[in-house]
Design an enzyme around this catalytic site. Sequence first.
Site, PDB file in Angstrom:
ATOM      1  N   ASP A  38       0.833  -1.204   0.000  1.00  0.00           N
ATOM      2  CA  ASP A  38       0.000   0.000   0.000  1.00  0.00           C
ATOM      3  C   ASP A  38       0.867   1.253   0.000  1.00  0.00           C
ATOM      4  O   ASP A  38       1.739   1.429   0.853  1.00  0.00           O
ATOM      5  CB  ASP A  38      -0.922  -0.005   1.219  1.00  0.00           C
ATOM      6  CG  ASP A  38      -1.949   1.106   1.143  1.00  0.00           C
ATOM      7  OD1 ASP A  38      -1.634   2.223   1.594  1.00  0.00           O
ATOM      8  OD2 ASP A  38      -3.056   0.860   0.626  1.00  0.00           O
ATOM      9  N   ARG A  39       0.618   2.119  -0.959  1.00  0.00           N
ATOM     10  CA  ARG A  39       1.423   3.323  -1.122  1.00  0.00           C
ATOM     11  C   ARG A  39       1.200   4.310   0.022  1.00  0.00           C
ATOM     12  O   ARG A  39       2.138   4.898   0.563  1.00  0.00           O
ATOM     13  CB  ARG A  39       1.082   3.997  -2.460  1.00  0.00           C
ATOM     14  CG  ARG A  39       1.626   3.283  -3.692  1.00  0.00           C
ATOM     15  CD  ARG A  39       1.036   1.910  -3.959  1.00  0.00           C
ATOM     16  NE  ARG A  39      -0.415   1.935  -4.122  1.00  0.00           N
ATOM     17  CZ  ARG A  39      -1.221   0.889  -3.974  1.00  0.00           C
ATOM     18  NH1 ARG A  39      -0.731  -0.293  -3.608  1.00  0.00           N
ATOM     19  NH2 ARG A  39      -2.527   0.995  -4.147  1.00  0.00           N
ATOM     20  N   CYS A  81      -2.955   5.021 -10.456  1.00  0.00           N
ATOM     21  CA  CYS A  81      -2.956   5.209  -9.007  1.00  0.00           C
ATOM     22  C   CYS A  81      -2.246   6.519  -8.732  1.00  0.00           C
ATOM     23  O   CYS A  81      -1.052   6.664  -9.039  1.00  0.00           O
ATOM     24  CB  CYS A  81      -2.237   4.056  -8.298  1.00  0.00           C
ATOM     25  SG  CYS A  81      -1.980   4.338  -6.520  1.00  0.00           S
ATOM     26  N   THR A  91      -1.448   7.994  -5.818  1.00  0.00           N
ATOM     27  CA  THR A  91      -0.444   7.946  -4.760  1.00  0.00           C
ATOM     28  C   THR A  91       0.845   7.286  -5.241  1.00  0.00           C
ATOM     29  O   THR A  91       1.943   7.667  -4.827  1.00  0.00           O
ATOM     30  CB  THR A  91      -0.996   7.195  -3.533  1.00  0.00           C
ATOM     31  OG1 THR A  91      -2.298   7.691  -3.217  1.00  0.00           O
ATOM     32  CG2 THR A  91      -0.091   7.384  -2.331  1.00  0.00           C
ATOM     33  N   ALA A  92       0.721   6.307  -6.144  1.00  0.00           N
ATOM     34  CA  ALA A  92       1.915   5.629  -6.662  1.00  0.00           C
ATOM     35  C   ALA A  92       2.844   6.585  -7.395  1.00  0.00           C
ATOM     36  O   ALA A  92       4.044   6.302  -7.545  1.00  0.00           O
ATOM     37  CB  ALA A  92       1.500   4.490  -7.593  1.00  0.00           C
ATOM     38  N   THR A 115      -5.801  10.732  -1.272  1.00  0.00           N
ATOM     39  CA  THR A 115      -5.390  10.071  -0.035  1.00  0.00           C
ATOM     40  C   THR A 115      -4.447  10.984   0.740  1.00  0.00           C
ATOM     41  O   THR A 115      -3.790  11.870   0.170  1.00  0.00           O
ATOM     42  CB  THR A 115      -4.663   8.749  -0.328  1.00  0.00           C
ATOM     43  OG1 THR A 115      -3.420   9.035  -0.988  1.00  0.00           O
ATOM     44  CG2 THR A 115      -5.511   7.818  -1.180  1.00  0.00           C
ATOM     45  N   LYS A 150     -12.663   0.879  -1.599  1.00  0.00           N
ATOM     46  CA  LYS A 150     -11.775  -0.275  -1.732  1.00  0.00           C
ATOM     47  C   LYS A 150     -12.422  -1.551  -1.201  1.00  0.00           C
ATOM     48  O   LYS A 150     -11.972  -2.656  -1.545  1.00  0.00           O
ATOM     49  CB  LYS A 150     -10.439  -0.010  -1.030  1.00  0.00           C
ATOM     50  CG  LYS A 150      -9.510   0.911  -1.825  1.00  0.00           C
ATOM     51  CD  LYS A 150      -8.153   1.025  -1.181  1.00  0.00           C
ATOM     52  CE  LYS A 150      -7.193   1.877  -2.023  1.00  0.00           C
ATOM     53  NZ  LYS A 150      -6.771   1.202  -3.264  1.00  0.00           N
ATOM     54  N   CYS A 168      -7.733  10.355  -6.365  1.00  0.00           N
ATOM     55  CA  CYS A 168      -7.504   8.947  -6.033  1.00  0.00           C
ATOM     56  C   CYS A 168      -8.303   8.160  -7.060  1.00  0.00           C
ATOM     57  O   CYS A 168      -9.469   8.483  -7.314  1.00  0.00           O
ATOM     58  CB  CYS A 168      -7.970   8.623  -4.612  1.00  0.00           C
ATOM     59  SG  CYS A 168      -7.953   6.846  -4.236  1.00  0.00           S
TER      60      CYS A 168
END
Length: 483
Positions: free
Chosen positions: A287-288, A322, A324-325, A366, A408, A439
Amino acid sequence: MTTTSRLGIVGGLGSLAGGDLFYKLVKSRAVLEDQGRYHFLFEQHPFKDVLLPLDRHASMTARKFYVFQVCKTFEDSGVDAVLLPCFASQTFREEIQQELGIPVLDMMQALVRHILSSVAPGTTLGVIASDFVRHAGLFEQHLGQHFNLVYPEDHAQVALMEAMYGVNGIKDGHLDGVPLESVYQACLSLQGQGATVIVPGMTELSLVCGDLQRRGIGVLDINQIYAEFATQADGPRRQPPFKLGIVGGVGPAATVDFMGKVVAHTPAGKDQDHIKMVVEQNPQIPDRTANLLRDETDPTLALYATCKRLESAGAQAIAIPCNTAHAFVERIQAHLRVPIVNMLSETVEWIVSTYGSGQAVGLLATSGTLQSQVYHQAARRSGLQLITPGFDYQALVMKAIYGERGIKAGFIEGVCREQLLLAAEHLCEQGARVLILGCTELPLVLAHSESFRVGNYRVALVDPTTILARRCIGLSSDGRNTV
């Protein structure tokens, strides 16, 4: 500095003819003049159908599989281009090409180029080919527009097939005696029909070209022609069809959503108009957000490894649906050969081009994305002012994404939607008139929209996955693999 050219030769389809091509490549003028430039790889495996006669109804299935497997081995070993010395295989060369990221050099193009440069249009050409190639229309397709084509008479064609594929035939290495005489008689049959040039439709013909020429037959040596074509400095190098690599599983539903948007936004009239996509759905990537906020397992290596596998699968660009990635993209990109399309930068640029710079833009994302400042950095470069939720409202965003009844967990209605709308209204109250759904789970609940009502406000909702999908489609349309 001379650029090395690595050429692979598919052997085993006619072992002697393949070996003859290899020999003529090595002794070609271009190679002899610059021996350090060319590296040749010759790959041959047992192929059970190699001695079967290529009659009119011969099946190409096993041959296609064999050719693809050898070509894929070449691609994986870094070969620049592949030579395929087999006329029957040239009938499906385009099918093979569609599945590879390196060019399979077109033997028919080499032959046509040579003939057009040395033979007057309208000339009668005699074609020596197997029954299969003859009835596949390969020569009519490539030469029929400019030349009159003739084939051996029926009795001569039967003898020709026996000379090539029969017991003690040319494919078995018997290059004189009855087999050579049968080929000679087939050539005489063609000359009797007015042919002044004999065109090869069997690569084995190169093995007896010298003998035929000494008998006064004007026959072309396809292996010599193909070798010269392959070693030309300006030889053709076809750009393979665009293939998009997708780092999936971050999260899984967002990946499917992104793929759907690529399909939906592609201007396609049929299946084949859509772009190729290769996806690694890897939900095991750590999880990032957990890493950025609580220093839990670092996802960098898992993201990098996934990108490398996509790269090895022939992807020309990589998308990571994604947000956050993208905090990890900069450290990964330097170690890849293909570009990662930066969803955040593309989103910010799209907002500026659509709504202008100087806008106050709200960001729903996020806490990991907010803490990483990746959106803030992109916004500052473009002159946008980012507004983020206060502490309590950011907690609502996180619950909407990660909560027990969050996105999620598979929910897209109910409490998660209400929580997002409360956070969105909070941003509108602070002056935001454009909101980034930062997100990739959020567009599963709130869709991209030019005008969306949030309480008493009208606001534009910007979906980065939609922007990313459009950009990737644009790369495909432009035929480019740089961003």
